[in-house]
Design an enzyme around this catalytic site. Structure first.
Site, PDB file in Angstrom:
ATOM      1  N   PHE A 152       0.783  -1.321  -0.111  1.00 54.01           N
ATOM      2  CA  PHE A 152      -0.096   0.093   0.148  1.00 54.01           C
ATOM      3  C   PHE A 152       0.860   1.146   0.046  1.00 54.01           C
ATOM      4  O   PHE A 152       0.325   2.364   0.213  1.00 54.01           O
ATOM      5  CB  PHE A 152      -0.907  -0.145   1.148  1.00 54.01           C
ATOM      6  CG  PHE A 152      -1.900  -1.062   1.098  1.00 54.01           C
ATOM      7  CD1 PHE A 152      -3.219  -1.132   0.427  1.00 54.01           C
ATOM      8  CD2 PHE A 152      -1.459  -2.496   1.892  1.00 54.01           C
ATOM      9  CE1 PHE A 152      -4.164  -2.121   0.512  1.00 54.01           C
ATOM     10  CE2 PHE A 152      -2.337  -3.351   1.885  1.00 54.01           C
ATOM     11  CZ  PHE A 152      -3.554  -3.380   1.141  1.00 54.01           C
ATOM     12  N   LEU A 153       2.253   1.234  -0.309  1.00 55.88           N
ATOM     13  CA  LEU A 153       2.775   2.327  -0.046  1.00 55.88           C
ATOM     14  C   LEU A 153       2.739   3.474  -1.085  1.00 55.88           C
ATOM     15  O   LEU A 153       2.198   2.769  -2.179  1.00 55.88           O
ATOM     16  CB  LEU A 153       4.436   1.922  -0.247  1.00 55.88           C
ATOM     17  CG  LEU A 153       4.971   1.390  -1.536  1.00 55.88           C
ATOM     18  CD1 LEU A 153       5.106   2.269  -2.751  1.00 55.88           C
ATOM     19  CD2 LEU A 153       6.518   0.419  -1.169  1.00 55.88           C
ATOM     20  N   GLU A 155       4.302   6.471  -3.641  1.00 61.25           N
ATOM     21  CA  GLU A 155       5.583   6.858  -4.275  1.00 61.25           C
ATOM     22  C   GLU A 155       5.698   8.390  -3.497  1.00 61.25           C
ATOM     23  O   GLU A 155       4.600   9.033  -3.658  1.00 61.25           O
ATOM     24  CB  GLU A 155       5.774   6.965  -5.699  1.00 61.25           C
ATOM     25  CG  GLU A 155       5.796   5.540  -6.146  1.00 61.25           C
ATOM     26  CD  GLU A 155       5.768   5.329  -7.699  1.00 61.25           C
ATOM     27  OE1 GLU A 155       5.906   6.462  -8.286  1.00 61.25           O
ATOM     28  OE2 GLU A 155       5.324   4.354  -8.305  1.00 61.25           O
ATOM     29  N   CYS A 260      -0.733   3.236 -10.527  1.00 52.83           N
ATOM     30  CA  CYS A 260      -1.521   2.147  -9.625  1.00 52.83           C
ATOM     31  C   CYS A 260      -3.077   2.553  -9.978  1.00 52.83           C
ATOM     32  O   CYS A 260      -3.718   1.631 -10.471  1.00 52.83           O
ATOM     33  CB  CYS A 260      -1.213   2.223  -8.271  1.00 52.83           C
ATOM     34  SG  CYS A 260       0.295   1.479  -7.888  1.00 52.83           S
TER      35      CYS A 260
HETATM   36  N1  LIG Z   1       4.602   1.825  -7.585  1.00 52.65           N
HETATM   37  C1  LIG Z   1       3.564   1.825  -6.450  1.00 52.65           C
HETATM   38  O1  LIG Z   1       3.477   3.016  -5.903  1.00 52.65           O
HETATM   39  C2  LIG Z   1       3.107   0.576  -6.267  1.00 52.65           C
HETATM   40  C3  LIG Z   1       2.229   0.535  -4.802  1.00 52.65           C
HETATM   41  C4  LIG Z   1       1.735  -0.430  -4.384  1.00 52.65           C
HETATM   42  C5  LIG Z   1       1.687  -1.553  -5.373  1.00 52.65           C
HETATM   43  N2  LIG Z   1       2.274  -1.381  -6.532  1.00 52.65           N
HETATM   44  C6  LIG Z   1       2.187  -2.688  -7.320  1.00 52.65           C
HETATM   45  O2  LIG Z   1       3.689  -3.504  -7.205  1.00 52.65           O
HETATM   46  C7  LIG Z   1       3.976  -4.039  -8.375  1.00 52.65           C
HETATM   47  C8  LIG Z   1       5.233  -3.280  -8.759  1.00 52.65           C
HETATM   48  O3  LIG Z   1       5.243  -2.070  -9.102  1.00 52.65           O
HETATM   49  P1  LIG Z   1       6.387  -0.943  -9.214  1.00 52.65           P
HETATM   50  O4  LIG Z   1       5.936   0.244  -9.489  1.00 52.65           O
HETATM   51  O5  LIG Z   1       7.604  -1.294  -8.205  1.00 52.65           O
HETATM   52  O6  LIG Z   1       6.892  -1.706 -10.648  1.00 52.65           O
HETATM   53  P2  LIG Z   1       8.177  -1.363 -11.426  1.00 52.65           P
HETATM   54  O7  LIG Z   1       8.039  -1.188 -12.840  1.00 52.65           O
HETATM   55  O8  LIG Z   1       9.095  -0.159 -10.897  1.00 52.65           O
HETATM   56  O9  LIG Z   1       9.393  -2.446 -11.272  1.00 52.65           O
HETATM   57  C9  LIG Z   1       8.821  -3.586 -11.523  1.00 52.65           C
HETATM   58  C10 LIG Z   1      10.348  -4.534 -11.715  1.00 52.65           C
HETATM   59  O10 LIG Z   1      10.323  -5.812 -11.948  1.00 52.65           O
HETATM   60  C11 LIG Z   1      11.360  -6.346 -12.937  1.00 52.65           C
HETATM   61  N3  LIG Z   1      10.853  -7.431 -13.491  1.00 52.65           N
HETATM   62  C12 LIG Z   1      10.111  -7.850 -14.284  1.00 52.65           C
HETATM   63  N4  LIG Z   1      10.204  -9.233 -14.708  1.00 52.65           N
HETATM   64  C13 LIG Z   1      10.798  -9.842 -13.678  1.00 52.65           C
HETATM   65  C14 LIG Z   1      11.201 -11.145 -13.659  1.00 52.65           C
HETATM   66  N5  LIG Z   1      10.861 -12.130 -14.298  1.00 52.65           N
HETATM   67  N6  LIG Z   1      12.109 -11.398 -12.590  1.00 52.65           N
HETATM   68  C15 LIG Z   1      12.746 -10.392 -12.106  1.00 52.65           C
HETATM   69  N7  LIG Z   1      12.525  -9.100 -11.974  1.00 52.65           N
HETATM   70  C16 LIG Z   1      11.426  -8.705 -13.014  1.00 52.65           C
HETATM   71  C17 LIG Z   1      11.438  -5.219 -13.606  1.00 52.65           C
HETATM   72  O11 LIG Z   1      12.872  -5.241 -14.438  1.00 52.65           O
HETATM   73  C18 LIG Z   1      11.303  -3.716 -12.623  1.00 52.65           C
HETATM   74  O12 LIG Z   1      12.423  -3.705 -12.280  1.00 52.65           O
HETATM   75  C19 LIG Z   1       2.886  -3.840  -9.410  1.00 52.65           C
HETATM   76  O13 LIG Z   1       2.037  -4.785  -9.357  1.00 52.65           O
HETATM   77  C20 LIG Z   1       2.215  -2.478  -8.992  1.00 52.65           C
HETATM   78  O14 LIG Z   1       0.779  -2.638  -9.103  1.00 52.65           O
HETATM   79  C21 LIG Z   1       2.932  -0.460  -6.861  1.00 52.65           C
END
Ligand SMILES: NC(=O)c1ccc[n+]([C@@H]2O[C@H](COP(=O)([O-])OP(=O)(O)OC[C@H]3O[C@@H](n4cnc5c(N)ncnc54)[C@H](O)[C@@H]3O)[C@@H](O)[C@H]2O)c1
Length: 430
Positions: A152-153, A155, A260
């Site tokens: 739930f963080l 950015e 998100c």
């Molecule tokens: N960004 C937010 O604020 C936030 C908050 C809550 C939940 N989420 C959820 O968390 C998840 C990640 O979001 P994010 O913003 O961190 O995404 P992001 O795109 O910043 O990071 C995803 C990472 O996963 C890596 N990756 C992809 N396929 C891979 C694999 N097979 N093995 C290893 N690494 C792999 C990518 O290279 C990338 O570095 C999403 O489902 C998102 O909806 C995001």
């Protein structure tokens, strides 16, 4: 640094969520094996660089560097950790469903094991855990445990959110893996919601959809305020003091963006549709949000007449302050709409310029807000970066060619701007 007595863990995917989760657990004393398929990202992390802009994260990583291990290989992580946190991206497909390709790539890479568990941090549709467990069983890997632990963080304040969460949600089948995740989070002292896997998955989607609904609601109230002479700031203050409503997410503005809300609201809508249910409310939430971005162009036209040949400056480009994340940023829609109407777009963002330049064309980027505003006919404040509160508007008023200021976040002081001759308009002031 004292040797860790806490459980070593793995984090797969080192983006915004993965990196913050890894650094956060390292700061609690866990050794964390981080894995990413992006070799360039891993090389930067190994070299001590932090590939994203997130306040406090470089310091947290540096302070716990000895507990953080980065690799493109899964094997070292599998060898040392039982709990494998999955934080890969789940972007929307063209149909609006969540694209689970990266999640499935991780599942496919798992060996048969009785001592490991996947802990899903990525946001996935309700039912994903059940289908992953089915896939694992079909492949003779039913010993693998599965836990849903949605994130739930926010950015911009992700480090603080990790260390001080409103709640921790753990969805599991009452097994060792769920117990281990609960124990891992115990030092944070956060309220715990331990539940079944599908409910945990649904909590995340429902929470984001509700927050997005609150934003679209206040944005529609803002429109009615403009037509009726009411002031949405006063209305939101009066509403927000009601403990049943609360003041958060009642800031009228030019719509939500980011990686998100748009995708998760869409994914929930599609999840419902796949079961045969038309989630009418969420359709409206998304539609209101799209219209809200475009209403700014109407406001500019009312002040400037035609936009053809006009110089319009965008202040702030990232989808919110304190991040360089440009995914689904309102500025992208705005720049394209302004250009389609013949305006020339110039822009300034304190940190997101590099990301913005990949996604925007024919936009002139400037090194400061003042430079971007020099000679502009109008300015739209798109993202409320704190530094914009300190701008010298009397100097800017002299530098601008025109005098129109559209405050898309109700962030500036209307009286101060009007006092120096600027034609100020915010959102929702009748
Ligand atoms: N960004 C937010 O604020 C936030 C908050 C809550 C939940 N989420 C959820 O968390 C998840 C990640 O979001 P994010 O913003 O961190 O995404 P992001 O795109 O910043 O990071 C995803 C990472 O996963 C890596 N990756 C992809 N396929 C891979 C694999 N097979 N093995 C290893 N690494 C792999 C990518 O290279 C990338 O570095 C999403 O489902 C998102 O909806 C995001």
């Amino acid at each position: 640094m004292t040797p860790s007595t806490r459980e070593p863990i793995a984090v797969i995917g080192t983006g915004y969520v993965g990196l913050v989760t890894a650094a956060g657990f390292a700061s609690l004393g866990n050794d964390v094996w981080c894995v990413d398929i992006d070799a360039a990202k891993i090389a930067r992390l190994e070299a001590g660089e932090v590939p994203i802009y997130e306040p406090g994260l470089p310091e947290l990583i540096a302070a716990n560097r000895e507990r953080l291990h980065f690799s493109t290989e899964l094997a070292p992580a599998l060898e040392r950790a039982r709990l494998l946190f999955v934080a890969v991206g789940t972007p929307p497909t063209v149909s609006g469903d969540a694209d689970l390709a990266a999640v499935h790539a991780v599942v496919d890479a798992m060996p048969p094991s009785d001592r490991h568990a996947l802990v899903m941090k990525s946001t996935v549709p309700a039912g994903t855990g059940a289908s992953i467990k089915r896939v694992l069983a079909e492949r003779g890997k039913s010993g693998f445990r599965y836990v849903s632990c949605p994130e739930f963080l926010k950015e911009g304040s992700a480090v603080a959110d990790f260390l001080n969460p409103d709640r921790v949600v753990v969805g599991d089948e009452d097994d060792w893996a769920g117990d281990a995740v609960v124990e891992l989070y115990a030092p944070l002292g956060a309220p715990l919601v331990r539940t079944d896997i599908a409910s945990a998955e649904m909590i995340k989607l429902a929470a984001n959809a509700f927050l997005a609904t609150k934003i679209s609601f206040i944005n529609e109230i803002a429109i009615v305020c403009e037509e009726t002479g009411a002031d949405v700031l006063e209305v939101a203050r009066g509403m927000g003091l009601d403990a049943r409503i609360g003041p958060k997410f009642l800031q009228a503005g030019i719509g939500f963006g980011g990686s998100c809300f748009p995708k998760d609201v869409n994914a929930l809508k599609k999840l419902a549709a796949n079961t045969g249910y038309h989630f009418q409310l969420l359709t409206s939430v998304l539609e209101v949000n799209e219209l809200q971005k475009r209403r700014v162009v109407n406001k500019l036209e009312r002040h400037l007449g035609t936009l053809a040949g006009k110089e319009v400056a965008l202040l702030g480009l990232a989808f919110k302050p304190n991040t360089d994340d440009m995914r689904e940023a309102t500025s992208l829609v705005l720049a394209a709409r302004l250009q389609a109407d013949g305006a020339r777009v110039r822009a300034y963002d304190p940190v997101a310029e590099a990301e913005a330049a990949k996604l925007m064309s024919n936009v002139t980027f400037h090194a400061s807000a003042v430079e971007a505003l020099d000679g502009a006919d109008a300015v739209v404040l798109v993202t409320e970066w704190p530094e914009f509160a300190d701008l010298d508007w009397s100097d800017i008023a002299r530098r601008m060619r025109g005098n129109v200021v559209i405050d898309g976040r109700n962030f500036l002081d209307p009286a101060a701007l009007r006092a120096v001759g600027l034609d100020y308009e915010g959102i929702g002031h009748g």
